[in-house]
Design a protein around this motif. Structure first.
Motif: not given
Length: 50
Positions: A7-14
């Motif tokens: 979830g953290i990766v998905n939040e910060y990826l953009p």
């Protein structure tokens, strides 16, 4: 645990991708300005300086 990390990766990826894109654009701009020389900088000063 794995779901939180994903979830953290998905939040910060953009934002990470946007940051990398901005850095690439800045690098290309600096390279082009270095190639063109001082005349382009003087033209920009003339445009914004009035």
């Amino acid at each position: 645990m794995m779901k939180n990390k994903k979830g953290i990766v998905n939040e910060y990826l953009p934002w990470l991708l946007i940051g990398i894109a901005v850095l690439v654009i800045l690098m290309i701009t600096i390279f082009v300005l270095r190639e063109k020389g001082v005349s382009l900088i003087d033209q920009l000063k003339g445009i914004f300086g009035g």
